[in-house]
Motif scaffolding. Structure first.
Motif, PDB file in Angstrom:
ATOM      1  N   ILE A  96       0.844  -1.185   0.000  1.00  0.00           N
ATOM      2  CA  ILE A  96       0.000   0.000   0.000  1.00  0.00           C
ATOM      3  C   ILE A  96       0.883   1.240   0.000  1.00  0.00           C
ATOM      4  CG2 ILE A  96      -1.975  -1.096   1.111  1.00  0.00           C
ATOM      5  CD1 ILE A  96      -1.051  -0.032   3.761  1.00  0.00           C
ATOM      6  N   ALA A  97       0.286   2.353  -0.399  1.00  0.00           N
ATOM      7  CA  ALA A  97       1.019   3.607  -0.431  1.00  0.00           C
ATOM      8  C   ALA A  97       1.296   4.076   0.987  1.00  0.00           C
ATOM      9  CB  ALA A  97       0.204   4.661  -1.182  1.00  0.00           C
ATOM     10  N   THR A  98       2.546   4.460   1.248  1.00  0.00           N
ATOM     11  CA  THR A  98       2.911   4.937   2.574  1.00  0.00           C
ATOM     12  C   THR A  98       2.252   6.291   2.834  1.00  0.00           C
ATOM     13  OG1 THR A  98       5.048   3.834   2.428  1.00  0.00           O
ATOM     14  CG2 THR A  98       4.833   5.546   4.087  1.00  0.00           C
ATOM     15  N   PRO A 117      11.646   9.252   2.828  1.00  0.00           N
ATOM     16  CA  PRO A 117      10.410   8.538   2.464  1.00  0.00           C
ATOM     17  C   PRO A 117      10.622   7.415   1.462  1.00  0.00           C
ATOM     18  CG  PRO A 117      10.024  10.903   2.532  1.00  0.00           C
ATOM     19  CD  PRO A 117      11.511  10.701   2.676  1.00  0.00           C
ATOM     20  N   GLU A 118      11.561   7.592   0.529  1.00  0.00           N
ATOM     21  CA  GLU A 118      11.762   6.554  -0.499  1.00  0.00           C
ATOM     22  C   GLU A 118      12.371   5.281   0.064  1.00  0.00           C
ATOM     23  OE1 GLU A 118      15.064   9.701  -0.934  1.00  0.00           O
ATOM     24  OE2 GLU A 118      12.884   9.644  -0.638  1.00  0.00           O
ATOM     25  N   ARG A 119      12.844   5.329   1.314  1.00  0.00           N
ATOM     26  CA  ARG A 119      13.404   4.124   1.935  1.00  0.00           C
ATOM     27  C   ARG A 119      12.330   3.323   2.681  1.00  0.00           C
ATOM     28  NH1 ARG A 119      18.417   5.232   5.594  1.00  0.00           N
ATOM     29  NH2 ARG A 119      18.180   2.969   5.780  1.00  0.00           N
ATOM     30  N   GLU A 155      11.651  -0.345   6.710  1.00  0.00           N
ATOM     31  CA  GLU A 155      12.729   0.474   6.175  1.00  0.00           C
ATOM     32  C   GLU A 155      13.647  -0.423   5.353  1.00  0.00           C
ATOM     33  OE1 GLU A 155      16.455   3.354   7.593  1.00  0.00           O
ATOM     34  OE2 GLU A 155      15.269   2.236   9.086  1.00  0.00           O
ATOM     35  N   LYS A 156      13.824  -0.078   4.097  1.00  0.00           N
ATOM     36  CA  LYS A 156      14.639  -0.899   3.204  1.00  0.00           C
ATOM     37  C   LYS A 156      16.096  -0.893   3.639  1.00  0.00           C
ATOM     38  CE  LYS A 156      11.725   0.403  -0.743  1.00  0.00           C
ATOM     39  NZ  LYS A 156      11.712   1.095  -2.069  1.00  0.00           N
ATOM     40  N   SER A 157      16.701  -2.063   3.538  1.00  0.00           N
ATOM     41  CA  SER A 157      18.123  -2.180   3.840  1.00  0.00           C
ATOM     42  C   SER A 157      18.951  -1.536   2.737  1.00  0.00           C
ATOM     43  CB  SER A 157      18.505  -3.659   3.982  1.00  0.00           C
ATOM     44  OG  SER A 157      19.903  -3.817   4.032  1.00  0.00           O
ATOM     45  N   GLU A 158      20.104  -1.028   3.108  1.00  0.00           N
ATOM     46  CA  GLU A 158      21.003  -0.430   2.121  1.00  0.00           C
ATOM     47  C   GLU A 158      21.711  -1.488   1.282  1.00  0.00           C
ATOM     48  OE1 GLU A 158      23.725   2.022   4.189  1.00  0.00           O
ATOM     49  OE2 GLU A 158      22.210   3.429   4.947  1.00  0.00           O
ATOM     50  N   TYR A 159      21.671  -2.745   1.755  1.00  0.00           N
ATOM     51  CA  TYR A 159      22.482  -3.792   1.122  1.00  0.00           C
ATOM     52  C   TYR A 159      21.680  -4.763   0.262  1.00  0.00           C
ATOM     53  CZ  TYR A 159      25.399  -1.976   4.857  1.00  0.00           C
ATOM     54  OH  TYR A 159      26.080  -1.141   5.697  1.00  0.00           O
TER      55      TYR A 159
END
Length: 416
Positions: A96-98, A117-119, A155-159
């Motif tokens: 869903i949209a954040t 926000p993009e993360r 929250e998306k991981s950087e890796y």
């Protein structure tokens, strides 16, 4: 686990996939650090790919705090099982949209301002659980189904595109089908178009006044979709043209009419009655919120779900409660077959030996006190009325039969 695109927001599917708790648990050695019986590599499959729960202790603080909270309607011994099903085996998984930060705060989700926000990635999760044995004890249900709806923010991981470094969750629980529909509406509206379109639905038409259509039109559409209906609504200026033309072209499965526009809608109602065996459903309310609540109540039952989140046919005592019958004598079924639920005749049961179907006579439909049961013969397109029976299961000769109930299409029956 639900598959992407498969009736994601279907109320009927979610209730059909109810999980019994306590259920089997994953061994401790392979369990996720969060616990709750969740498997080590907990992931959610989406059309855009897989996303996983964080595994590092620092990223689980918010989830641990949320899962430690009391779950309404459940004792503390079942709280972890309910959370485990919601986070570990949800029936509903939809991206869903954040929402904006203020909406997150309203959901009691506090995200540090330093996180771009993009993360962030948000999922809607939903599940129905059945606490223990639901059999009747002394005429009372020992437990009732419980539905949970959560917004899971990751929250998306950087890796890794699939991995997450942190997570937040906000969940609400209910034992009411009407409230369950209400809880699913905002996630449905925030979901991707593919998730909103998933699954097959019947058609529904609503005749509404201008204020209601303007104020809650999109919420009515969401509630109807969750209950299994693609809803088209018309306002008074369109009743005599667009609405009539649409119903003549293709009659909807359901016609809902707001009580305040009954006089203006008479022509449209007459056209619907001429092309459909169904009767219109009245939305007896005037305020936007009242009409929305009435539509939820009307359509969840038409979708095959009782007010208490039971599938019709799951439990005879539960589905019969609240209806007054001429008598409480058992149906004259010697060799039980299929059982179905109908909006008007309630429980209809097949007798394999007689090759007939039977339902009890409702007290408000038979005022003579003579008719105890209604009998139907099966055809390729539905059930055809064969006659009325007395308490002994014998046909009543010379009984006049009006047009109501002469034929019941298969599409009007919900099989549990």
């Amino acid at each position: 686990m639900s598959r992407p695109g498969l009736e994601e927001f279907s109320l009927l599917r979610l209730c059909r996939e109810a999980r019994e708790i306590p259920g089997p648990r994953t061994s401790t050695a392979k369990q996720h650090p969060l616990g709750l019986g969740i498997k080590l590599k907990q992931e959610y499959k989406l059309p855009q790919g897989v996303v996983r729960l964080p595994k590092d202790t620092a990223g689980l603080v918010n989830l641990r705090d949320a899962a430690a909270e009391e779950v309404p309607f459940l004792g503390p011994e079942l709280r972890e099982y309910a959370w485990g099903e919601l986070l570990g085996r949800p029936s509903l998984i939809a991206e869903i949209a954040t929402p904006a930060p203020e909406q997150l705060l309203a959901d009691e989700i506090v995200v540090p301002a330093s996180i771009a926000p993009e993360r962030l990635r948000e999922l809607a999760l939903g599940v129905v659980v059945k606490p223990g044995d639901l059999t009747l004890a002394n005429g009372t249900l020992s437990a009732v189904p419980l539905a949970g709806v959560a917004r899971l923010l990751l929250e998306k991981s950087e890796y890794s595109a699939a991995a997450s470094s942190n997570a937040w969750v906000s969940a609400k629980w209910t034992t009411s089908a009407v409230e369950f529909v209400a809880l699913l509406e905002q996630p449905f509206r925030d979901a991707t178009p593919a998730a909103q379109r998933s699954g097959k639905r019947n058609s529904a038409t609503a005749l509404l006044d201008y204020e209601v259509a303007t104020a809650v039109g999109s919420r009515l559409t969401a509630a109807a979709a969750i209950c299994g209906y693609d809803l088209t609504h018309f306002e008074p200026l369109d009743f005599h043209d667009a609405a009539v033309s649409a119903m003549r072209s293709r009659a909807p499965s359901v016609l809902l009419v707001q009580s305040s526009v009954l006089d203006q809608a008479r022509q449209a109602i007459a056209v619907f009655s001429g092309v459909s065996p169904q009767k219109p459903l009245l939305l007896d309310a005037t305020s936007p919120d009242g009409v929305l609540a009435a539509l939820r109540a009307r359509l969840h039952e038409r979708s095959g779900i009782s007010p208490g989140l039971f599938l019709f046919g799951d439990n005879l005592a539960q589905e019969d409660s609240g209806y007054v019958y001429v008598n409480q004598v058992e149906l004259p079924v010697k060799q039980p077959g299929r059982r179905a639920r109908h909006a008007r005749f309630k429980v209809i049961e097949e007798c394999l030996e007689a090759k007939l179907w039977y339902s009890r006579d409702l007290a408000d439909h038979s005022r003579t006190g003579i008719v105890a049961f209604k009998c139907f013969r099966e055809s390729a397109t539905g059930l055809e009325w064969a006659g009325d029976l007395d308490e002994k299961g014998e046909f009543i000769d010379g009984k006049h039969k009006g047009p109501v109930g002469l034929f019941i299409p298969w599409k009007d029956l919900a099989f549990g």
